[in-house]
Design an enzyme around this catalytic site. Structure first.
Site, PDB file in Angstrom:
ATOM      1  N   TYR A  31       0.701  -0.937   0.020  1.00  0.00           N
ATOM      2  CA  TYR A  31      -0.334  -0.155   0.144  1.00  0.00           C
ATOM      3  C   TYR A  31       0.667   1.234   0.069  1.00  0.00           C
ATOM      4  O   TYR A  31       0.564   2.834  -0.296  1.00  0.00           O
ATOM      5  CB  TYR A  31      -1.266  -0.297   0.867  1.00  0.00           C
ATOM      6  CG  TYR A  31      -1.933  -1.171   1.096  1.00  0.00           C
ATOM      7  CD1 TYR A  31      -2.254  -1.898   0.785  1.00  0.00           C
ATOM      8  CD2 TYR A  31      -3.695  -0.323   1.318  1.00  0.00           C
ATOM      9  CE1 TYR A  31      -3.377  -2.315   0.705  1.00  0.00           C
ATOM     10  CE2 TYR A  31      -4.692  -0.944   1.574  1.00  0.00           C
ATOM     11  CZ  TYR A  31      -4.555  -2.082   1.216  1.00  0.00           C
ATOM     12  OH  TYR A  31      -5.586  -2.778   0.986  1.00  0.00           O
ATOM     13  N   ASP A  63      -5.527  -7.328   4.015  1.00  0.00           N
ATOM     14  CA  ASP A  63      -7.037  -7.004   3.437  1.00  0.00           C
ATOM     15  C   ASP A  63      -7.688  -7.553   3.296  1.00  0.00           C
ATOM     16  O   ASP A  63      -9.093  -8.024   3.236  1.00  0.00           O
ATOM     17  CB  ASP A  63      -6.946  -5.948   2.871  1.00  0.00           C
ATOM     18  CG  ASP A  63      -7.475  -4.885   1.791  1.00  0.00           C
ATOM     19  OD1 ASP A  63      -8.298  -5.070   2.827  1.00  0.00           O
ATOM     20  OD2 ASP A  63      -7.912  -4.804   0.752  1.00  0.00           O
ATOM     21  N   ASP A 104     -11.332  -9.964   5.048  1.00  0.00           N
ATOM     22  CA  ASP A 104     -12.805 -10.229   3.939  1.00  0.00           C
ATOM     23  C   ASP A 104     -13.252 -11.443   3.631  1.00  0.00           C
ATOM     24  O   ASP A 104     -14.317 -11.692   4.176  1.00  0.00           O
ATOM     25  CB  ASP A 104     -12.610  -9.624   2.723  1.00  0.00           C
ATOM     26  CG  ASP A 104     -12.763  -8.186   2.232  1.00  0.00           C
ATOM     27  OD1 ASP A 104     -12.819  -7.624   3.098  1.00  0.00           O
ATOM     28  OD2 ASP A 104     -13.503  -7.749   1.503  1.00  0.00           O
TER      29      ASP A 104
END
Ligand code: IPM
Ligand code: MG
Length: 352
Positions: A141, A247, A251
């Protein structure tokens, strides 16, 4: 005791769920004689609209000065233009970086009464209690270089997966510390068969394992980990991993719990200032309807009480109340019921 909390409701369902968490916190303040001073700021799309930036210096300064930050969600179709200079998500990343919250704790538990809300077979879900520790201020990121250019007459895009040893070390140490208060197992997830950054990650994990012989350490490749999360989720205790792997895996893990709306997170720094947010997004499809599940945000506020304010009893009281109402059959739409956002919070406050 007296605490200053900055609220960043953000976009979509963010304001709806944050409002309910605030009501829960006010109820805790009453019951336990604390004072929570709330101030509110803008982040994400609403901040782009009003201030021309997804995170202003002023909002970041407010957050840094607070004892903790409670955030709803950012983003929405209105700000999705890929060529836009600023995006709601940039504000969130700048906030995480600005606060130095390098460790994102995402607990995934399956409430026995919600086993049927998950698409997995019930027997797979028995005993699932995972703490994912996602590195949050490094990796893919934030690595440099990053961007677009024209090279050899071709349009090119670059992102960089970069880690310094100290960034891996501090998140690894936290993961081991958490494991000691749990089932004493750390699964370090990487892609060491391909990525150089993962080989550094694994080296540091191995070192931490040697320093903590009472904790069992295993290395799991990220592709294998994603499979095992579905085939044998109860085999995990603490998972520690790189920003983007975390990340994606969280989920996936949220499916175990029946709904993303149930899951909280805490992002911790070297100091006690923390950032607390549900793991779900802004859910533009249901925004403004008052039907979002507030539990992820309410449980995030419990994590705030625990990790930033050291109020363990108060945190546990919220978690117990949530457990109770779920056992009692209270359900928002996402978990197969009809309760509205506010009604779910009312039920939780009633049993606090
Ligand atoms: C999350 C979200 C964010 C992330 C987005 C909104 C930038 O998906 O918190 O998991 O990727 O970190
Ligand atoms: Mg995500």
């Amino acid at each position: 005791m007296n605490f200053n909390i900055t609220l960043l409701p953000g976009d979509g369902i963010g304001p709806e769920v944050v409002a309910e968490a605030v009501r829960v916190l006010e109820s805790i303040a009453n019951r336990y004689s604390h004072t929570f001073n709330f101030s509110e700021g803008l982040i994400g799309g609403c901040s782009i609209d009003k201030c021309g930036s997804s995170l202003t210096d002023e909002t970041l300064a407010d957050c840094k000065a607070a004892d903790a930050v409670l955030l709803g969600a950012v983003g929405g179709p209105k700000w999705d233009d890929p060529s836009a200079e600023d995006r709601p998500e940039r504000g969130l990343l700048a906030l995480r970086k600005g606060l130095g919250v390098f460790a994102n704790l995402r607990p995934v538990k399956v409430h026995p009464a919600l086993i049927d809300s998950s698409p997995l077979k019930p027997e797979k879900l028995k005993g699932v209690d995972i703490m994912v520790v996602r590195e949050l201020t490094g990796g893919l990121y934030f690595g440099w270089p990053k961007g677009r250019d024209i090279k050899d007459g071709r349009e090119r895009a670059v992102d960089t997966l970069e880690y310094y040893d100290y960034e891996v070390k501090r998140v690894m140490e936290l993961a081991f510390r958490l494991a000691k208060g749990r089932k004493k197992k750390v699964s370090s997830v990487d892609k060491a068969n391909v990525l150089e950054s993962s080989r550094l990650w694994r080296q540091i994990a191995t070192q931490a394992g040697k320093e903590n012989p009472d904790v069992e350490l295993e290395h799991v490749l990220v592709d294998t980990a994603s499979m095992r999360l579905i085939t044998a989720p109860a085999s995990f205790d603490v998972i520690v991993t790189e920003n983007m792997f975390g990340d994606i895996l969280t989920d996936e893990a949220s499916v175990l719990a029946g709904s993303m709306g149930m899951l909280p997170s805490a992002s911790l720094s070297e100091s006690t200032v923390g950032l607390y947010e549900p793991i779900h997004g802004s859910a533009p499809d249901i925004a403004g309807k008052g039907i979002a599940n507030p539990i992820g945000t309410i449980l995030s506020s419990a994590m705030m009480l625990r990790h930033s304010f050291n109020l363990e009893a108060e945190a546990a009281a919220i978690e117990k109340a949530v457990d109770f109402v779920i056992t009692d059959g209270c359900r928002t739409v996402d978990i197969g019921g009809k309760l509205r956002t506010r009604q779910m919070a009312d039920e939780i406050i009633k049993v606090l």
